[in-house]
Design a protein around this motif. Structure first.
Motif, PDB file in Angstrom:
ATOM      1  N   LYS A   1       0.842  -1.196   0.000  1.00 53.54           N
ATOM      2  CA  LYS A   1       0.000   0.000   0.000  1.00 53.54           C
ATOM      3  C   LYS A   1       0.881   1.252   0.000  1.00 53.54           C
ATOM      4  O   LYS A   1       1.844   1.356   0.755  1.00 53.54           O
ATOM      5  CB  LYS A   1      -0.926   0.006   1.221  1.00 53.54           C
ATOM      6  CG  LYS A   1      -1.947  -1.126   1.181  1.00 53.54           C
ATOM      7  CD  LYS A   1      -2.942  -1.008   2.307  1.00 53.54           C
ATOM      8  CE  LYS A   1      -3.920  -2.173   2.303  1.00 53.54           C
ATOM      9  NZ  LYS A   1      -4.701  -2.240   1.074  1.00 53.54           N
TER      10      LYS A   1
ATOM     11  N   SER B   1       0.758   5.544   0.056  1.00 54.60           N
ATOM     12  CA  SER B   1      -0.024   6.756   0.320  1.00 54.60           C
ATOM     13  C   SER B   1       0.455   7.878  -0.597  1.00 54.60           C
ATOM     14  O   SER B   1       1.649   8.207  -0.629  1.00 54.60           O
ATOM     15  CB  SER B   1       0.146   7.173   1.787  1.00 54.60           C
ATOM     16  OG  SER B   1      -0.268   8.515   1.973  1.00 54.60           O
TER      17      SER B   1
ATOM     18  N   VAL C   1      -4.888   5.948  -1.381  1.00 56.15           N
ATOM     19  CA  VAL C   1      -3.959   4.843  -1.163  1.00 56.15           C
ATOM     20  C   VAL C   1      -3.998   3.926  -2.382  1.00 56.15           C
ATOM     21  O   VAL C   1      -5.063   3.493  -2.815  1.00 56.15           O
ATOM     22  CB  VAL C   1      -4.314   4.054   0.114  1.00 56.15           C
ATOM     23  CG1 VAL C   1      -3.354   2.878   0.294  1.00 56.15           C
ATOM     24  CG2 VAL C   1      -4.256   4.971   1.330  1.00 56.15           C
TER      25      VAL C   1
ATOM     26  N   ASP D   1      -2.748   0.351  -4.131  1.00 58.80           N
ATOM     27  CA  ASP D   1      -2.243  -0.995  -3.858  1.00 58.80           C
ATOM     28  C   ASP D   1      -1.343  -1.378  -5.029  1.00 58.80           C
ATOM     29  O   ASP D   1      -1.808  -1.718  -6.113  1.00 58.80           O
ATOM     30  CB  ASP D   1      -3.412  -1.977  -3.727  1.00 58.80           C
ATOM     31  CG  ASP D   1      -2.996  -3.250  -3.007  1.00 58.80           C
ATOM     32  OD1 ASP D   1      -1.785  -3.406  -2.771  1.00 58.80           O
ATOM     33  OD2 ASP D   1      -3.862  -4.070  -2.690  1.00 58.80           O
TER      34      ASP D   1
ATOM     35  N   SER E   1      -2.728   5.142   7.116  1.00 59.62           N
ATOM     36  CA  SER E   1      -3.081   5.222   5.695  1.00 59.62           C
ATOM     37  C   SER E   1      -2.633   3.984   4.918  1.00 59.62           C
ATOM     38  O   SER E   1      -3.207   3.646   3.889  1.00 59.62           O
ATOM     39  CB  SER E   1      -2.480   6.476   5.064  1.00 59.62           C
ATOM     40  OG  SER E   1      -1.063   6.382   5.013  1.00 59.62           O
ATOM     41  N   ILE E   2      -1.588   3.307   5.395  1.00 57.80           N
ATOM     42  CA  ILE E   2      -1.112   2.101   4.699  1.00 57.80           C
ATOM     43  C   ILE E   2      -1.416   0.835   5.495  1.00 57.80           C
ATOM     44  O   ILE E   2      -0.855  -0.230   5.242  1.00 57.80           O
ATOM     45  CB  ILE E   2       0.399   2.196   4.400  1.00 57.80           C
ATOM     46  CG1 ILE E   2       1.215   2.368   5.674  1.00 57.80           C
ATOM     47  CG2 ILE E   2       0.677   3.316   3.425  1.00 57.80           C
ATOM     48  CD1 ILE E   2       2.714   2.263   5.466  1.00 57.80           C
TER      49      ILE E   2
END
Length: 689
Positions: free
Chosen positions: A2, A4, A44, A46, A135-136
């Motif tokens: 992930k 940000s 975010v 992926d 966030s991750i």
């Protein structure tokens, strides 16, 4: 992994750019620029990163790559490296700790760096740090552990932390574990270690398994005042084995098990110390960084040739643009001339090891979309074997046979006296054997008149010496010798033999396999229009002769078995000089590949036992049905439920057109014509489908 976007924006800054362009580069199409610049709103991504791109397993790594692409494409951007304070230890001039690091296994531990920080305070992290990790998908624990996680995901460098007061004698030792060492980890699992496990020790006890998972006593807690932070570069193979062996599942393992940059261990410690000083209100005391790097890795240098860039990419790129891309990728030019560049590869690009890797990087930054795609795709339409010398033809066909599992033999040109089949063969071919006047060995007095004799002798030798563990496949290119009307003659043949030690479920399988090998050789050689007839060769039973232009090219069949009892030899003999002459004289005919699909239909028919499939094949070819691309025999049956004088063929027809997609109506009409034609010519009975 992930990523940000707000985090990435801390390192790469777009300046004076059109808002729509920012939106397209940093977000999915349709998201507003206003949303991007809002600190409270984050996006975010992926990202799936290939295992070799360890340099991109961090926010700064992706920002660095993004910067190179944007800068080359003309955007005004700046890359800002995460801030550190190289003089962080100068808060106290007398802060020379007694901490020492000893690495006992240099092949496993490439580099190990550490720093001692005192007067810290374990508390809740500030909001910005919690927000970044959240966030991750990383849960906040406390300010120290959060900083360690932050730096790992920022730089891609694994870090671990210990309670300094739990380290005996302030000494860190990296070595293999002692046998039967019990290790109670922070996940409350007791693991049993052995001498193959990489462990961080103090002078008394283990502290951590390779920095990935700590001993329960070495972890920091709310009362911790002094900490030790370690930053290491370990052999990734050892780490992967440890993870699998002890079922370790931590955040750190994903970084340790990859090839990391050993030159980043000190920088990661400086960054960690800087952030700790920033978020802790009281004044901390940092020691000097202790660094153990016994065998520094030398920088990699690669020669990049301009002609290879053009050949691989398919387009000429100016030298100026090539140098600009290399500069943006931090690949420095050591020397250059008109032909090539000698460049230094940054340590963090562990995936770039060859010239082709550098060309791939240039291609990626330059843009695949800039390479024009031609409407026509050009491919070779004929085998490379055409217009070759005899030696080159031999080399290509021998390589083909070796790929099929055959072994080349080179045998004597003189045969044994007791060979029973020689007279039978020579009588059939109306030729005489050549006898040696002064033989060296009384048992060997005659020149061989067929390669099959030396094949049999070689197989017998291997059987007697127990060298055959399974079915064996031989081939030999050699000469045979004989007389006709007292004239001495010499011819070259290619012999191919399969010795079947045990019978398979289908007794004819080796025959069809060997026939398929011959057809593969023909296909490689561009020989297509050949015919097959039943062989009259005196040494082969149930065999066929393959003719080209009505001249014998191949004899193929099962050797009449009076020697090997239940075991069988299947043999093919090719007239080598004739084969070479066909290949060398072959004209190249280009037939474009059809853009339309191929359709198949099967036809079962009952015919007289004397009719061969080859006769059916030749009849249909003469009919000149232009949509029939290929005919193959699918099944042959004779026996129960059929008259003694009859046998059944199932034939597969493959239809294809160069002009259109064939409809069922066209194909079915063609099949009806074939059925009527075979009924008329062969008096065939069409069996029910």
């Amino acid at each position: 992994m992930k990523i940000s976007l707000n985090w990435i924006k801390k390192y790469v800054f777009p300046l004076n750019m059109d808002e729509n362009k920012i939106s397209n580069i940093l977000t999915d199409i349709g998201l507003t620029v206003k949303g991007i610049h809002n600190e409270n709103q984050d996006f975010v991504l992926d990202v799936e990163i290939t295992p070799n791109r360890t340099d991109a397993m961090s926010h700064y790594g992706i920002a660095r790559d993004l910067y190179a692409v944007l800068k080359f494409r003309g955007y005004k951007v700046h890359l800002v490296k995460p801030i550190i304070n190289e003089e962080i230890h100068c808060n106290n001039s007398n802060n020379k700790s007694n901490l020492s690091i000893l690495v006992k296994i240099h092949d496993t531990c490439i580099r190990y760096s550490g720093i001692f920080i005192s007067k810290i305070k374990i508390e809740t992290s500030p909001c910005w740090l919690i927000s970044r990790l959240r966030s991750i998908g990383i849960k906040s624990i406390n300010n120290m552990i959060d900083i360690i996680h932050f730096v790992m995901y920022e730089l891609g460098q694994p870090i671990h932390i210990f309670d300094m007061d739990q380290i005996e004698d302030k000494k860190i030792i990296i070595k293999n574990a002692d046998n039967d060492t019990k290790f109670q980890s922070s996940d409350k699992i007791i693991r049993k270690l052995d001498e193959e496990d990489l462990v961080i020790y103090d002078t008394v006890k283990p502290l951590s398994i390779a920095g990935m998972i700590n001993h329960i006593k070495s972890n920091i807690h709310v009362r911790t005042k002094n900490i030790f932070i370690g930053s290491a570069c370990f052999n990734p193979i050892i780490i992967r084995n440890l993870i699998k062996k002890h079922s370790i599942k931590t955040e750190t393992q994903h970084f340790f098990e990859k090839d990391t940059d050993p030159n980043q261990t000190v920088y990661a410690l400086q960054r960690s110390a800087f952030l700790i000083k920033k978020i802790i209100k009281n004044k901390i005391i940092c020691s000097d960084i202790i660094d153990c790097y016994p065998n520094p890795i030398s920088i990699s240098k690669i020669r990049l040739r301009y002609k290879n860039i053009i050949n691989i990419i398919g387009k000429k790129i100016s030298k100026k643009k090539i140098k600009k891309i290399l500069s943006l990728l931090e690949m420095m030019i050591d020397s250059e001339n008109d032909q090539y560049l000698l460049i230094r590869i940054p340590f963090y690009r562990t995936d770039v090891q060859r010239e082709i890797d550098v060309i791939e990087e240039i291609f990626r930054i330059y843009g695949i979309h800039k390479i024009p795609i031609h409407n026509q795709i050009k491919i070779p339409t004929f085998p490379k074997i055409f217009f070759k010398t005899e030696y080159e033809i031999q080399k290509i066909l021998f390589e083909q046979l070796v790929c099929f599992g055959f072994q080349e033999i080179i045998s004597y040109t003189i045969r044994k006296n007791e060979e029973k089949f020689s007279s039978l063969l020579n009588s059939f071919l109306k030729r005489q054997e050549i006898k040696i006047l002064n033989p060296v060995n009384y048992n060997y007095q005659f020149m061989r008149s067929s390669l099959i004799f030396s094949m049999i002798e070689c197989i017998e030798y291997n059987i007697k010496n127990n060298r055959i563990k399974s079915n064996i496949k031989f081939f030999e290119l050699g000469n045979i010798y004989y007389k006709i009307n007292n004239k001495f003659l010499e011819k070259t043949y290619l012999g191919i033999a399969i010795y079947q030690k045990k019978k398979t479920e289908s007794k004819n399988y080796p025959f069809f396999y060997l026939k398929g090998i011959i057809e593969q050789i023909f296909q490689k050689s561009g020989i297509l229009n050949y015919t097959q007839i039943l062989s009259k060769h005196p040494l082969l039973e149930n065999g066929i002769s393959i003719l080209y232009n009505h001249k014998n090219l191949v004899e193929l069949g099962k050797f009449k078995n009076h020697i090997f009892k239940k075991n069988e030899i299947f043999y093919a003999e090719i007239d080598w000089k004739y084969l070479v002459s066909i290949i060398q004289e072959k004209k190249i005919i280009y037939i474009p590949f059809s853009r339309y699909p191929t359709s198949r239909r099967d036809l079962s028919l009952l015919v007289d036992k004397t009719i061969s499939f080859e006769k059916i094949n030749q009849l249909i070819k003469k009919k000149e049905n232009h949509i029939i691309k290929k005919i193959q025999i699918y099944d042959l049956y004779e026996g129960k439920n059929f008259p003694i004088s009859k046998k059944s063929y199932t034939v597969s027809f493959f239809f294809e057109s160069q002009k259109e997609t064939l409809t069922d109506k066209i194909i079915n009409n063609s099949m009806k014509e074939i059925e009527l034609f075979l009924k008329k010519k062969l008096k065939a009975e069409i069996r029910e489908k």
